[in-house]
Design a protein around this motif. Structure first.
Motif, short mmCIF file in Angstrom:
data_model
loop_
_atom_site.label_atom_id
_atom_site.label_comp_id
_atom_site.label_asym_id
_atom_site.label_seq_id
_atom_site.Cartn_x
_atom_site.Cartn_y
_atom_site.Cartn_z
N MET A 47 -44.13 -9.69 18.87
CA MET A 47 -44.11 -8.23 18.88
C MET A 47 -42.77 -7.68 19.35
O MET A 47 -42.04 -8.33 20.11
CB MET A 47 -45.21 -7.70 19.79
CG MET A 47 -46.62 -8.08 19.38
SD MET A 47 -47.16 -7.09 17.98
CE MET A 47 -48.89 -7.55 17.93
N GLN A 48 -42.49 -6.45 18.92
CA GLN A 48 -41.30 -5.73 19.37
C GLN A 48 -41.75 -4.43 20.04
O GLN A 48 -42.53 -3.67 19.46
CB GLN A 48 -40.39 -5.40 18.18
CG GLN A 48 -39.91 -6.61 17.42
CD GLN A 48 -39.10 -6.23 16.19
OE1 GLN A 48 -38.80 -5.07 15.97
NE2 GLN A 48 -38.78 -7.21 15.38
N PRO A 49 -41.27 -4.14 21.26
CA PRO A 49 -41.63 -2.88 21.91
C PRO A 49 -41.05 -1.69 21.15
O PRO A 49 -39.86 -1.68 20.81
CB PRO A 49 -41.01 -2.99 23.30
CG PRO A 49 -40.76 -4.44 23.50
CD PRO A 49 -40.46 -5.00 22.14
N VAL A 50 -41.87 -0.71 20.87
CA VAL A 50 -41.39 0.48 20.17
C VAL A 50 -40.34 1.20 21.00
O VAL A 50 -39.40 1.78 20.46
CB VAL A 50 -42.58 1.40 19.81
CG1 VAL A 50 -42.09 2.69 19.17
CG2 VAL A 50 -43.53 0.68 18.86
N ALA A 51 -40.46 1.15 22.33
CA ALA A 51 -39.45 1.78 23.20
C ALA A 51 -38.09 1.13 23.00
O ALA A 51 -37.06 1.82 23.02
CB ALA A 51 -39.89 1.70 24.66
N LEU A 52 -38.07 -0.18 22.82
CA LEU A 52 -36.80 -0.88 22.57
C LEU A 52 -36.23 -0.46 21.21
O LEU A 52 -35.02 -0.20 21.08
CB LEU A 52 -37.02 -2.38 22.62
CG LEU A 52 -35.82 -3.26 22.26
CD1 LEU A 52 -34.67 -3.04 23.22
CD2 LEU A 52 -36.22 -4.74 22.23
N LEU A 53 -37.08 -0.40 20.20
CA LEU A 53 -36.63 0.00 18.87
C LEU A 53 -36.09 1.44 18.89
O LEU A 53 -35.10 1.75 18.23
CB LEU A 53 -37.77 -0.13 17.87
CG LEU A 53 -38.27 -1.55 17.64
CD1 LEU A 53 -39.55 -1.54 16.81
CD2 LEU A 53 -37.20 -2.40 16.95
N ARG A 54 -36.75 2.29 19.64
CA ARG A 54 -36.25 3.68 19.78
C ARG A 54 -34.85 3.70 20.36
O ARG A 54 -33.96 4.40 19.86
CB ARG A 54 -37.19 4.47 20.69
CG ARG A 54 -36.70 5.89 21.02
CD ARG A 54 -37.30 6.37 22.33
NE ARG A 54 -36.97 5.48 23.44
CZ ARG A 54 -37.65 5.39 24.58
NH1 ARG A 54 -38.75 6.11 24.75
NH2 ARG A 54 -37.26 4.57 25.54
N ASP A 55 -34.62 2.91 21.41
CA ASP A 55 -33.31 2.91 22.06
C ASP A 55 -32.24 2.31 21.16
O ASP A 55 -31.08 2.76 21.14
CB ASP A 55 -33.37 2.16 23.39
CG ASP A 55 -34.22 2.88 24.42
OD1 ASP A 55 -34.52 4.08 24.21
OD2 ASP A 55 -34.58 2.26 25.44
N LEU A 56 -32.59 1.29 20.41
CA LEU A 56 -31.63 0.71 19.46
C LEU A 56 -31.27 1.72 18.39
O LEU A 56 -30.09 1.88 18.04
CB LEU A 56 -32.21 -0.56 18.84
CG LEU A 56 -32.41 -1.75 19.78
CD1 LEU A 56 -33.18 -2.86 19.08
CD2 LEU A 56 -31.07 -2.26 20.30
N ALA A 57 -32.27 2.42 17.85
CA ALA A 57 -32.00 3.45 16.84
C ALA A 57 -31.13 4.56 17.43
O ALA A 57 -30.28 5.13 16.74
CB ALA A 57 -33.30 4.01 16.30
N ALA A 58 -31.33 4.86 18.71
CA ALA A 58 -30.50 5.87 19.37
C ALA A 58 -29.04 5.43 19.41
O ALA A 58 -28.13 6.24 19.19
CB ALA A 58 -31.01 6.14 20.79
N LEU A 59 -28.81 4.13 19.66
CA LEU A 59 -27.44 3.61 19.65
C LEU A 59 -26.85 3.73 18.25
O LEU A 59 -25.71 4.17 18.09
CB LEU A 59 -27.43 2.15 20.09
CG LEU A 59 -27.78 1.84 21.54
CD1 LEU A 59 -27.75 0.34 21.77
CD2 LEU A 59 -26.83 2.54 22.50
N TRP A 60 -27.61 3.35 17.24
CA TRP A 60 -27.11 3.39 15.86
C TRP A 60 -26.76 4.82 15.44
O TRP A 60 -25.78 5.04 14.73
CB TRP A 60 -28.13 2.83 14.89
CG TRP A 60 -28.64 1.47 15.22
CD1 TRP A 60 -28.03 0.51 15.99
CD2 TRP A 60 -29.89 0.90 14.82
NE1 TRP A 60 -28.83 -0.61 16.09
CE2 TRP A 60 -29.96 -0.41 15.38
CE3 TRP A 60 -30.95 1.35 14.03
CZ2 TRP A 60 -31.07 -1.24 15.18
CZ3 TRP A 60 -32.05 0.53 13.83
CH2 TRP A 60 -32.10 -0.76 14.40
N GLY A 61 -27.58 5.77 15.88
CA GLY A 61 -27.40 7.15 15.46
C GLY A 61 -26.59 8.00 16.41
O GLY A 61 -26.45 9.22 16.19
N GLY A 62 -26.04 7.39 17.47
CA GLY A 62 -25.22 8.15 18.41
C GLY A 62 -26.02 9.18 19.21
O GLY A 62 -25.47 10.22 19.63
#
Length: 340
Positions: free
Chosen positions: A252-267
């Motif tokens: 599994m992948q934590p959705v909170a982690l995915l959110r933070d990674l997407a935040a990095l990608w999108g500035g």
């Protein structure tokens, strides 16, 4: 081979003390066998999303990345994130398992390594683990001398890549909405897909398509791959992938982690931010041309802060190829070594 067989008596005792100190941590710490009596450096291995250290770095057709590092004077220490042991039926704490929580978990391990081993540290991460390694290196007092990055994504440049930047920002909002709706863990499906395959040519063809054409498939973040998890052909060994998937815990992948990674990608600095200019360690950043591709804004920002950065895109490699393709032992891994 027992992990202490080749180590000197003093180093073996220090390793055993480290393992005892890490018991009770929310992460799983595994010290892999050494090929030398006196390792020169420690490689702290941080796996990608949904993976654990053994699946990500110690699985291969022939030599694994762990074995390669051990042969070149490293003591490889894997740090498997807490979600590997998560139970999807009882995961209320996973709402807080964002990138900052992962960083805090690993910082405990890094402190113990300094205390018990005292060897120079390199942080080696793949995918989400590479973003975590960079986040760790940006923290004041980080002891890591080098950060070794395998196929990860930093911020897309909003000036030259506005569509990708905007799409990543929207993805950050989507993951935040999922969290608000109570979806705390996301199953990417790879573990189940390999577990369910019957080994028939048709099943292997379906898996090959999913791994080599990932960017074309449904999924919230599949678009970030330039092609897929693998470039296919000789780079793709489905048996290696199957062994890696079988070694996973929850997958599994934590959705909170995915959110933070997407935040990095999108500035989206208001959601999560890495101070790229604060990184002082040497950075070796290797992306796969068919994996995460060529997006070098973070590397440029790190370099502008004064750190040494070797940023390269390796053509013909997909996302997982960087650690599992048999060609990686000659085309990718030697680039990680300090004397290259």
């Amino acid at each position: 081979m027992n992990m202490t067989e080749r180590l000197s008596e003093q180093t073996a005792a220090a390793v055993e003390a480290l393992v005892r100190a890490c018991r009770g941590f929310p992460v799983a710490v595994e010290v892999f066998p050494s090929a030398v009596a006196e390792p020169r450096r420690v490689a702290v291995l941080l796996p990608g999303g949904g993976l654990n250290a053994r699946a990500n770095f110690a699985t291969a057709r022939d030599r694994s990345l762990v074995e390669f590092l051990a042969e070149h004077g490293y003591l490889p220490i894997g740090v498997t994130p807490r979600e590997d042991a998560a139970d999807a039926r009882d995961a209320s704490e996973a709402a807080a398992w964002g990138l900052a929580a992962h960083r805090t978990d690993v910082e405990q391990v890094l402190t113990a390594i300094v205390e018990h081993l005292g060897l120079p540290q390199d942080l080696l991460g793949h995918s989400a683990g590479a973003a975590l390694a960079l986040d760790l290196a940006a923290q004041p007092g980080c002891a890591a001398e080098r950060v070794l990055v395998l196929d990860t994504t930093g911020p897309y440049d909003p000036r030259t890549e506005p569509e990708r930047s905007a799409r990543a920002s929207a993805l950050c909002d989507e993951f935040q909405q999922r969290l608000a709706a109570g979806e705390l863990l996301l199953d990417p499906g790879l573990k189940a897909a390999f577990a369910a395959t019957d080994g028939s040519p048709q099943a292997r063809e379906r898996l090959t398509h999913a791994l080599t054409r990932t960017s074309e498939l449904p999924g919230p973040a599949n678009w970030i791959y330039h092609r897929g998890h693998s470039a296919g052909g000789e780079s793709l060994d489905l048996d290696v992938w199957a062994r890696a998937m079988a070694a996973l815990g929850s997958g599994m992948q934590p959705v909170a982690l995915l959110r933070d990674l997407a935040a990095l990608w999108g500035g989206r600095d208001e959601v999560y931010r890495i101070d790229w200019s604060a990184i002082r360690a040497e950075v070796v950043w290797l992306n796969g041309g068919s994996g995460r591709g060529d997006h070098d804004l973070a590397a440029r920002l790190i370099r502008a802060g004064g750190a040494r950065v070797d940023y390269r895109v390796v053509p013909g490699f997909g996302h997982g190829d960087m650690v599992w393709a048999p060609q990686a032992v000659n085309a990718v891994w030697p680039l990680l070594l300090a004397d290259q």
